[in-house]
Scaffold this motif. Structure first.
Motif, PDB file in Angstrom:
ATOM      1  N   ARG A 190       0.830  -1.201   0.000  1.00 10.17           N
ATOM      2  CA  ARG A 190       0.000   0.000   0.000  1.00 10.17           C
ATOM      3  C   ARG A 190       0.869   1.256   0.000  1.00 10.17           C
ATOM      4  O   ARG A 190       0.541   2.266  -0.634  1.00 10.17           O
ATOM      5  N   GLY A 191       1.983   1.204   0.709  1.00 13.39           N
ATOM      6  CA  GLY A 191       2.904   2.333   0.714  1.00 13.39           C
ATOM      7  C   GLY A 191       3.496   2.576  -0.661  1.00 13.39           C
ATOM      8  O   GLY A 191       3.606   3.723  -1.118  1.00 13.39           O
ATOM      9  N   PHE A 192       3.888   1.495  -1.357  1.00 12.42           N
ATOM     10  CA  PHE A 192       4.427   1.637  -2.699  1.00 12.42           C
ATOM     11  C   PHE A 192       3.394   2.233  -3.651  1.00 12.42           C
ATOM     12  O   PHE A 192       3.712   3.103  -4.468  1.00 12.42           O
ATOM     13  N   ILE A 193       2.148   1.771  -3.546  1.00 11.57           N
ATOM     14  CA  ILE A 193       1.089   2.308  -4.390  1.00 11.57           C
ATOM     15  C   ILE A 193       0.906   3.800  -4.143  1.00 11.57           C
ATOM     16  O   ILE A 193       0.741   4.590  -5.080  1.00 11.57           O
ATOM     17  N   SER A 194       0.939   4.194  -2.878  1.00  8.37           N
ATOM     18  CA  SER A 194       0.772   5.610  -2.541  1.00  8.37           C
ATOM     19  C   SER A 194       1.899   6.450  -3.121  1.00  8.37           C
ATOM     20  O   SER A 194       1.667   7.549  -3.635  1.00  8.37           O
ATOM     21  N   VAL A 195       3.122   5.945  -3.044  1.00 12.26           N
ATOM     22  CA  VAL A 195       4.264   6.672  -3.611  1.00 12.26           C
ATOM     23  C   VAL A 195       4.119   6.807  -5.118  1.00 12.26           C
ATOM     24  O   VAL A 195       4.362   7.878  -5.704  1.00 12.26           O
ATOM     25  N   SER A 196       3.705   5.730  -5.785  1.00 12.46           N
ATOM     26  CA  SER A 196       3.544   5.762  -7.232  1.00 12.46           C
ATOM     27  C   SER A 196       2.478   6.767  -7.651  1.00 12.46           C
ATOM     28  O   SER A 196       2.613   7.427  -8.686  1.00 12.46           O
ATOM     29  N   ARG A 197       1.450   6.915  -6.860  1.00 11.69           N
ATOM     30  CA  ARG A 197       0.358   7.832  -7.204  1.00 11.69           C
ATOM     31  C   ARG A 197       0.648   9.266  -6.795  1.00 11.69           C
ATOM     32  O   ARG A 197      -0.078  10.182  -7.199  1.00 11.69           O
ATOM     33  N   ALA A 198       1.692   9.466  -6.007  1.00  6.27           N
ATOM     34  CA  ALA A 198       1.955  10.795  -5.473  1.00  6.27           C
ATOM     35  C   ALA A 198       2.545  11.741  -6.506  1.00  6.27           C
ATOM     36  O   ALA A 198       2.397  12.959  -6.390  1.00  6.27           O
ATOM     37  N   PHE A 199       3.216  11.207  -7.520  1.00  8.12           N
ATOM     38  CA  PHE A 199       3.938  12.045  -8.471  1.00  8.12           C
ATOM     39  C   PHE A 199       3.239  12.082  -9.823  1.00  8.12           C
ATOM     40  O   PHE A 199       2.788  11.053 -10.339  1.00  8.12           O
ATOM     41  N   ASN A 200       3.180  13.268 -10.392  1.00  8.48           N
ATOM     42  CA  ASN A 200       2.626  13.431 -11.724  1.00  8.48           C
ATOM     43  C   ASN A 200       3.535  12.776 -12.760  1.00  8.48           C
ATOM     44  O   ASN A 200       4.739  12.647 -12.555  1.00  8.48           O
ATOM     45  N   ALA A 201       2.947  12.371 -13.890  1.00  9.31           N
ATOM     46  CA  ALA A 201       3.721  11.691 -14.930  1.00  9.31           C
ATOM     47  C   ALA A 201       4.861  12.560 -15.455  1.00  9.31           C
ATOM     48  O   ALA A 201       5.929  12.043 -15.810  1.00  9.31           O
ATOM     49  N   ILE A 202       4.654  13.861 -15.503  1.00  6.56           N
ATOM     50  CA  ILE A 202       5.706  14.754 -15.998  1.00  6.56           C
ATOM     51  C   ILE A 202       6.917  14.709 -15.072  1.00  6.56           C
ATOM     52  O   ILE A 202       8.070  14.669 -15.525  1.00  6.56           O
ATOM     53  N   ILE A 203       6.675  14.708 -13.758  1.00  8.57           N
ATOM     54  CA  ILE A 203       7.781  14.648 -12.798  1.00  8.57           C
ATOM     55  C   ILE A 203       8.528  13.323 -12.933  1.00  8.57           C
ATOM     56  O   ILE A 203       9.765  13.288 -12.965  1.00  8.57           O
ATOM     57  N   VAL A 204       7.778  12.233 -13.024  1.00  7.29           N
ATOM     58  CA  VAL A 204       8.413  10.924 -13.201  1.00  7.29           C
ATOM     59  C   VAL A 204       9.187  10.885 -14.511  1.00  7.29           C
ATOM     60  O   VAL A 204      10.282  10.326 -14.595  1.00  7.29           O
TER      61      VAL A 204
END
Length: 266
Positions: A115-129
């Motif tokens: 759940r923590g990994f999912i939250s981290v993945s959703r925290a950043f916009n695609a442009i930032i990634v």
């Protein structure tokens, strides 16, 4: 008061009327403060609307030389290919993460980690990634594939995990009681309940990835976005319009395919 004499009252989250209006006033005040803080000046907005009319004239009619048209086609196909590869890769990675992030199927420590990994993945916009991916491995579609895959995992895992938490555990217990192994329990007790939702989510995410792949090229992560940015930098607005029309056409086709597939599984 007798039960027959009671009058219906609308449910409310506020204990008193004064509290309700104070909350409403606070929301309006916060909105006004936010507008002032970002410089939402009515005069500036009016001026911008006036300039927008002349800018629209610069965008018409759409125009592209044969070489530019071929460039649009090549980069659009690259965007579609990025979306396809990223969707498949992201879904393959998402499935085990989703199972480990379902509270009713996973031990608490494993649940918390995923759940923590999912939250981290959703925290950043695609442009930032995308910027991070370009800095890490350089310009090109590979950076775009990594970006979209990372975002797919966060999106797909979260929704699939929530669907797994809503399954009928009675069916799972029945399969387990018949002497099935843990793998057989998943295959025959869990998977059949989520297949329709899994198919719908897959197509929906592919639709999103098509749109994302047309944007992240702006930061050098491959796709049609890089051509769009170049055209804007050269003030070649008619060429920009041709690119935008190509993007709209591809997105509309993807939306149509997505709608057809979702209707078949819903």
């Amino acid at each position: 008061m007798a039960a027959g004499n009671r009058t219906w009252e609308r449910p409310t989250a506020f204990p008193r009327r004064g509290v309700k209006w104070a909350v409403y006033a606070g929301i309006v005040g916060f909105f006004l403060w936010s507008g002032v803080g970002v410089g939402a000046d009515p005069a500036r907005i009016a001026q911008g609307l006036g300039s927008a009319g002349s800018l629209v004239g610069d965008f018409l009619p759409p125009s592209a030389t044969p070489r530019q048209a071929q460039r649009i086609l090549d980069k659009m196909l690259e965007s579609v290919a990025m979306a396809m590869v990223s969707t498949l890769t992201g879904i393959v990675l998402s499935v085990p993460i989703a199972f480990m992030a379902a509270e009713n199927l996973s031990p608490k420590p494993l649940y918390a980690i995923n759940r923590g990994f999912i939250s981290v993945s959703r925290a950043f916009n695609a442009i930032i990634v995308g910027i991070i991916a370009v800095k890490a491995i350089g310009f090109g579609p590979l950076a775009g594939i990594l970006t979209i895959t990372f975002k797919t995992v966060g999106f797909f895992s979260k929704l699939l995990a929530e669907d797994l938490e809503d399954i009928d555990m009675g069916s799972v217990d029945a399969v387990r009681a018949s002497g099935a192994s843990p793998i057989q329990t998943l295959l025959y007790g869990v998977v059949p309940q989520i297949i329709p939702r899994f198919a719908g989510l897959s197509v929906y995410r592919w639709d999103i990835n098509i749109r994302t792949s047309t944007i992240i090229g702006i930061v050098g992560a491959g796709g049609i976005g890089s051509v769009l940015l170049t055209a804007f930098n050269r003030y070649d607005y008619q060429y920009v319009t041709a690119i935008l029309l190509a993007i709209i056409a591809v997105v509309l086709v993807a939306e149509g395919v997505s709608a057809v597939v979702r209707r078949r599984y819903n």
